[in-house]
Write an enzyme that holds these catalytic residues in place. Sequence first.
Site, PDB file in Angstrom:
ATOM      1  N   CYS A 115       1.210  -0.909   0.136  1.00 23.76           N
ATOM      2  CA  CYS A 115       0.314   0.218  -0.294  1.00 23.76           C
ATOM      3  C   CYS A 115       1.005   0.952   0.280  1.00 23.76           C
ATOM      4  O   CYS A 115       1.000   2.780  -0.635  1.00 23.76           O
ATOM      5  CB  CYS A 115      -1.491  -0.302   1.347  1.00 23.76           C
ATOM      6  N   HIS A 155      -0.740 -11.620  -3.541  1.00 18.85           N
ATOM      7  CA  HIS A 155       0.028 -10.705  -4.326  1.00 18.85           C
ATOM      8  C   HIS A 155       0.285 -11.972  -5.719  1.00 18.85           C
ATOM      9  O   HIS A 155       0.624 -13.381  -4.856  1.00 18.85           O
ATOM     10  CB  HIS A 155       1.394 -10.115  -4.249  1.00 18.85           C
TER      11      HIS A 155
HETATM   12  P1  AMP Z   1       5.994 -13.560  -0.362  1.00 22.15           P
HETATM   13  O1  AMP Z   1       6.678 -14.131   0.440  1.00 22.15           O
HETATM   14  O2  AMP Z   1       5.234 -13.943  -1.452  1.00 22.15           O
HETATM   15  O3  AMP Z   1       4.626 -12.412   0.773  1.00 22.15           O
HETATM   16  O4  AMP Z   1       6.475 -12.419  -0.898  1.00 22.15           O
HETATM   17  C1  AMP Z   1       6.839 -11.330  -1.029  1.00 22.15           C
HETATM   18  C2  AMP Z   1       7.680 -10.605  -1.986  1.00 22.15           C
HETATM   19  O5  AMP Z   1       7.749  -9.541  -1.565  1.00 22.15           O
HETATM   20  C3  AMP Z   1       8.983 -10.884  -1.084  1.00 22.15           C
HETATM   21  O6  AMP Z   1       9.280 -11.935  -2.700  1.00 22.15           O
HETATM   22  C4  AMP Z   1       9.627  -9.708  -1.430  1.00 22.15           C
HETATM   23  O7  AMP Z   1      11.254 -10.083  -2.369  1.00 22.15           O
HETATM   24  C5  AMP Z   1       9.365  -8.885  -2.185  1.00 22.15           C
HETATM   25  N1  AMP Z   1       9.430  -7.413  -1.617  1.00 22.15           N
HETATM   26  C6  AMP Z   1       9.381  -7.188  -0.165  1.00 22.15           C
HETATM   27  N2  AMP Z   1       9.453  -5.680  -0.321  1.00 22.15           N
HETATM   28  C7  AMP Z   1      10.102  -5.406  -1.604  1.00 22.15           C
HETATM   29  C8  AMP Z   1      10.061  -4.331  -2.465  1.00 22.15           C
HETATM   30  N3  AMP Z   1       9.636  -3.029  -1.324  1.00 22.15           N
HETATM   31  N4  AMP Z   1       9.720  -3.944  -3.276  1.00 22.15           N
HETATM   32  C9  AMP Z   1       9.408  -5.327  -3.948  1.00 22.15           C
HETATM   33  N5  AMP Z   1       9.496  -6.030  -3.707  1.00 22.15           N
HETATM   34  C10 AMP Z   1       9.673  -6.389  -2.403  1.00 22.15           C
HETATM   35 ZN    ZN Z   2      -1.473  -3.474   1.213  1.00 21.83          ZN
END
Ligand code: AMP
Ligand code: ZN
Length: 102
Positions: free
Chosen positions: A7, A96
């Site tokens: 967000c 996501h």
């Molecule tokens: P999940 O484990 O499915 O919740 O995936 C979360 C993903 O978000 C991970 O692969 C992280 O590397 C990615 N992530 C976390 N913070 C950021 C950010 N600021 N920009 C881009 N990706 C992010």
């Molecule tokens: Zn959110």
Amino acid sequence: MTDCIFCKILNKEIPSKFVYEDDCCFAINDINPKAKKHILVIPKEHIESLNQITDFELVKNLFIAIRNITKQENITDFKTQINTGKNAGQEVMHLHIHILAN
Ligand code: AMP
Ligand code: ZN
């Protein structure tokens, strides 16, 4: 949602480059890529996970976004992944879809 990283990215409180955006969602490159191309497709509405979806029109729109993004990025072969719940590896509690391509 105030304390949600996705967000905050959507609201430009955290800088990030959108690789794609439409009415329903936006997409960014994963900060810690696990493939040559690792893109996250994120609904604009804060929905915690797959378990909280009530409007299934969103699911259709997310899949349309995946098609648009892979076409745009010239990706034909790819994996998609949705982690649902902490025990399944969900770290960011805002729905996501991972797109992974090598
Ligand atoms: P999940 O484990 O499915 O919740 O995936 C979360 C993903 O978000 C991970 O692969 C992280 O590397 C990615 N992530 C976390 N913070 C950021 C950010 N600021 N920009 C881009 N990706 C992010
Ligand atoms: Zn959110």
